[in-house]
Motif scaffolding. Structure first.
Motif, mmCIF file in Angstrom:
data_model
loop_
_atom_site.group_PDB
_atom_site.id
_atom_site.type_symbol
_atom_site.label_atom_id
_atom_site.label_comp_id
_atom_site.label_asym_id
_atom_site.label_seq_id
_atom_site.Cartn_x
_atom_site.Cartn_y
_atom_site.Cartn_z
ATOM 1 N N GLN A 155 29.713 -27.130 2.677
ATOM 2 C CA GLN A 155 28.082 -27.226 1.462
ATOM 3 C C GLN A 155 28.196 -28.641 1.522
ATOM 4 O O GLN A 155 28.152 -29.576 1.328
ATOM 5 C CB GLN A 155 28.962 -26.830 0.166
ATOM 6 N N THR A 163 23.546 -40.428 5.496
ATOM 7 C CA THR A 163 24.419 -40.024 4.586
ATOM 8 C C THR A 163 26.033 -39.627 4.493
ATOM 9 O O THR A 163 27.410 -39.858 4.416
ATOM 10 C CB THR A 163 24.437 -39.240 3.019
ATOM 11 N N LEU A 177 29.193 -41.038 3.511
ATOM 12 C CA LEU A 177 30.605 -40.164 2.980
ATOM 13 C C LEU A 177 32.099 -40.472 3.825
ATOM 14 O O LEU A 177 33.377 -40.424 2.853
ATOM 15 C CB LEU A 177 29.704 -39.148 3.021
ATOM 16 N N GLY A 188 20.369 -37.689 7.852
ATOM 17 C CA GLY A 188 20.577 -36.398 7.294
ATOM 18 C C GLY A 188 20.297 -36.723 5.426
ATOM 19 O O GLY A 188 21.389 -35.736 4.690
#
Ligand code: AMP
Length: 193
Positions: free
Chosen positions: A58, A32, A36, A86
């Motif tokens: 975060q 992920t 991203l 992840g």
């Protein structure tokens, strides 16, 4: 099917080991963080939103990463298995992953947790920040924040898989090859069952 969750804190070596695992066992790598970063470099709306979270150390909201994984599972519906790298990072993501995999007829086979000490993680991430240019690896305070988030939000995922009897711990220090051999041993034991 062989579906592996490769687990561990930032800097544990999940990305590196994933590359070796997918090659040897003919699996699809679903990371992920990589997805991203691809969205960010393409400057999509999703990428721009996600960047705000990533730069602060975060987690990106569950719906975003769950949606990305759902899309990839559909796309690779004929795969012989996946390495999740992840992901899942929260118990909500873990439960949703089980649900999604049920549709594909094959649950998580095992979760491999890479164990590395905190000082080593910080040193590795700072070093990676110099080489890769990843903004979230460049400041020690962001790195420490990510390790805190890992402890509070992601560690419960370990218990989630422990309860399912799928959790296996691997010592994540040593050479890449040594660590890979430890991982293969655990995978081969699982496959042999
Ligand atoms: P990684 O490359 O896996 O270290 O991910 C980099 C950053 O992307 C993380 O610090 C999070 O901000 C975000 N991210 C990656 N995967 C997830 C996930 N499964 N859930 C929430 N945020 C994530």
């Amino acid at each position: 099917m062989l579906n592996i969750v490769l687990f561990g804190p930032p800097g544990a070596g999940k990305g590196t080991q994933s590359q070796y695992i997918i090659e040897k066992y003919n699996l699809i790598h679903l990371a992920t963080g990589d997805m991203l970063r691809a969205e960010i470099s393409e400057k999509t709306q999703m990428g721009l939103e996600a960047k705000k979270f990533i730069d602060k150390g975060q987690l990106v909201p569950d719906e975003t990463v769950i949606g990305m994984i759902a899309h990839k599972l559909e796309k690779h519906s004929n795969a012989s298995g996946f390495v999740f790298d992840g992901f899942p990072r929260t118990t909500v993501q873990a439960a949703k992953l089980d649900e999604m995999l049920q549709k594909h007829g094959a649950p998580i086979s095992l979760m491999i947790s890479l164990e590395v000490g905190k000082d080593e993680l910080i040193a590795r991430l700072l070093n990676r920040g110099k080489i890769s240019g990843r903004t979230d690896d460049q400041s020690e305070s962001t790195i420490r924040r990510r390790l805190e988030v890992y402890n509070t939000e992601t560690l419960p995922v370990m218990d989630y898989y422990k309860k399912q009897g799928k959790y296996r711990e691997i010592y994540g220090m040593g050479t890449i090859e040594e660590i890979f051999q430890r991982i293969c041993k655990v995978i081969d034991e699982t496959k042999g069952k």
